[in-house]
Design an enzyme around this catalytic site. Sequence first.
Site, mmCIF file in Angstrom:
data_model
loop_
_atom_site.group_PDB
_atom_site.id
_atom_site.type_symbol
_atom_site.label_atom_id
_atom_site.label_comp_id
_atom_site.label_asym_id
_atom_site.label_seq_id
_atom_site.Cartn_x
_atom_site.Cartn_y
_atom_site.Cartn_z
ATOM 1 N N HIS A 72 0.872 -0.988 0.006
ATOM 2 C CA HIS A 72 -0.048 0.063 -0.051
ATOM 3 C C HIS A 72 0.787 1.208 -0.081
ATOM 4 C CE1 HIS A 72 -4.212 -1.579 1.369
ATOM 5 N NE2 HIS A 72 -3.713 -2.174 0.276
ATOM 6 N N TYR A 200 -9.111 5.746 7.334
ATOM 7 C CA TYR A 200 -9.288 6.052 8.794
ATOM 8 C C TYR A 200 -10.445 7.159 8.834
ATOM 9 C CZ TYR A 200 -4.928 3.421 10.053
ATOM 10 O OH TYR A 200 -4.048 2.590 10.116
ATOM 11 N N PRO A 288 -4.169 0.251 18.575
ATOM 12 C CA PRO A 288 -3.926 -0.032 17.293
ATOM 13 C C PRO A 288 -4.346 0.966 16.186
ATOM 14 C CG PRO A 288 -5.884 -0.803 18.073
ATOM 15 C CD PRO A 288 -5.509 -0.179 18.923
ATOM 16 N N LYS A 292 1.094 -0.457 14.957
ATOM 17 C CA LYS A 292 2.423 -0.501 15.349
ATOM 18 C C LYS A 292 2.745 -1.586 16.061
ATOM 19 C CE LYS A 292 3.773 3.025 13.170
ATOM 20 N NZ LYS A 292 4.399 2.775 11.683
ATOM 21 N N TYR A 380 4.010 6.635 9.904
ATOM 22 C CA TYR A 380 3.146 5.321 9.592
ATOM 23 C C TYR A 380 3.968 4.354 8.722
ATOM 24 C CZ TYR A 380 -1.064 3.089 8.485
ATOM 25 O OH TYR A 380 -2.221 1.992 8.427
HETATM 26 C C1 PHB Z 1 -5.750 -4.271 10.351
HETATM 27 O O1 PHB Z 1 -5.971 -4.523 9.222
HETATM 28 O O2 PHB Z 1 -5.835 -4.991 11.133
HETATM 29 C C2 PHB Z 1 -5.368 -3.048 10.825
HETATM 30 C C3 PHB Z 1 -5.075 -1.869 10.055
HETATM 31 C C4 PHB Z 1 -4.555 -0.530 10.424
HETATM 32 C C5 PHB Z 1 -4.690 -0.559 11.874
HETATM 33 C C6 PHB Z 1 -5.096 -1.474 12.669
HETATM 34 C C7 PHB Z 1 -5.573 -2.529 12.268
HETATM 35 O O3 PHB Z 1 -4.255 0.911 12.247
#
Ligand code: PHB
Length: 387
Positions: A72, A200, A288, A292, A380
């Site tokens: 990505h 997000y 989460p 990280k 990130y």
């Molecule tokens: C996930 O795909 O499980 C995932 C992706 C991004 C995050 C947290 C979990 O910030």
Amino acid sequence: MRTQVAIIGAGPAGLLLAQLLHQRGIECVVLEARTREYLEQRVRAGVLEHQSVDILNAAGVGARMMRDGLPHHGIFLHFKGENHRIDFAELTGKAVMIYGQQEVVRDLIEARLEARQPLHFEVEDVAVSDFDTDRPRVRYRVGGQEHTLECDFIAGCDGFHGICRPSIPERELTLYERVYPFAWLGLLAAAPPASHELIYANDARGFALLSMRSPAVSRLYLQCLPDADLNDWPDERVWTELQARLGSQLAIGPVLQKSVTPMRSFVVEPMSSGRLFLAGDAAHIVPPTGAKGMNLAIADVQVLGTALERFYKSGSTDALSAYSQTCLQRVWKVQRFSWWMTALLHRFETDNAFDQRRQLAELEYIVSSRAAAQTLAENYVGLPLSL
Ligand code: PHB
Ligand code: APR
């Protein structure tokens, strides 16, 4: 029984450390409380920083990740009804990889068993001792039989609820913690993700996240109360809420898994005591939001593997003595980022209208300032790991 390094826990931290040591000709034994099936089924994190990808490749366990993982090059921030892209490739020249934690675990278990190296599942009553001497011991039971393992070092890779951290005398440790007044309700669904990159969302109803595991499987999350009862969240309610918060028309499909994850920030200092070294969730937890957790575990064992290699090559304990400090320097920066992403995107019950306007102003700043976008992007994709 004797080995050089006893590793407690077969999550990403323990298994990767075992692989790094095996590559360097250092013997170890991995002891895990759960079954292999449990570890390979458990749905957890899914984003690998670019340097985590490099570390797994260098460890010789990256083939399936490179084939099935999804690179990505950016994410979307969704607020006030619109998506705004943060272009990692343009801002940092780097990318992340979507590849489930249980897939990383599966690849590492396979590598360990293929190399015919000791990895014991369903181990009970693990107890660590004598790590203040140069002959640490690990006692445990398998199938009702007692065993004692003598070793040079113990790696405590047994997660947040493990036994290694609590085995260190309390007076040696300082704990830093923040518990958040919300949790994530996570859904794994057999439905194509509505976006090819993660979204997000900061929405008046609360945070939501669209992620994925493959072009056919979506991974979705929404902010809920910390004591949320899954009975109050039938699939239909979850889908409606996700659509509203993400502002996207989601493809709806069979729900494969649904669970609630509490959110906390936690660090223990130092990350070692004598010849016991903590790595991964045993030493720190991040919320989460910044994706990280698994990456921190990978970075810790990269540092520990290198320090153990130096010891066995030259007898020098310098890198081992510096282990905790080396890790913590980076851990705290990653803690800051994870806390910041969490604060930026969630609804806090103590927030008033001022705080909500401030949050939106910050999001608008990020998507309109290259400096601000770059700050998010460089964290990130992953801060450098200096050894
Ligand atoms: C996930 O795909 O499980 C995932 C992706 C991004 C995050 C947290 C979990 O910030
Ligand atoms: N004896 C043996 N094994 C144990 C014990 C014990 N007493 N206690 C815990 N374990 C095992 C657990 O069953 C688990 O498999 O230790 C392992 C720890 O693995 P993880 O919890 O996956 O932790 P870690 O390897 O540090 O990886 C961190 O996990 O929680 C996520 O977001 C986090 O992605 C991050 C990753």
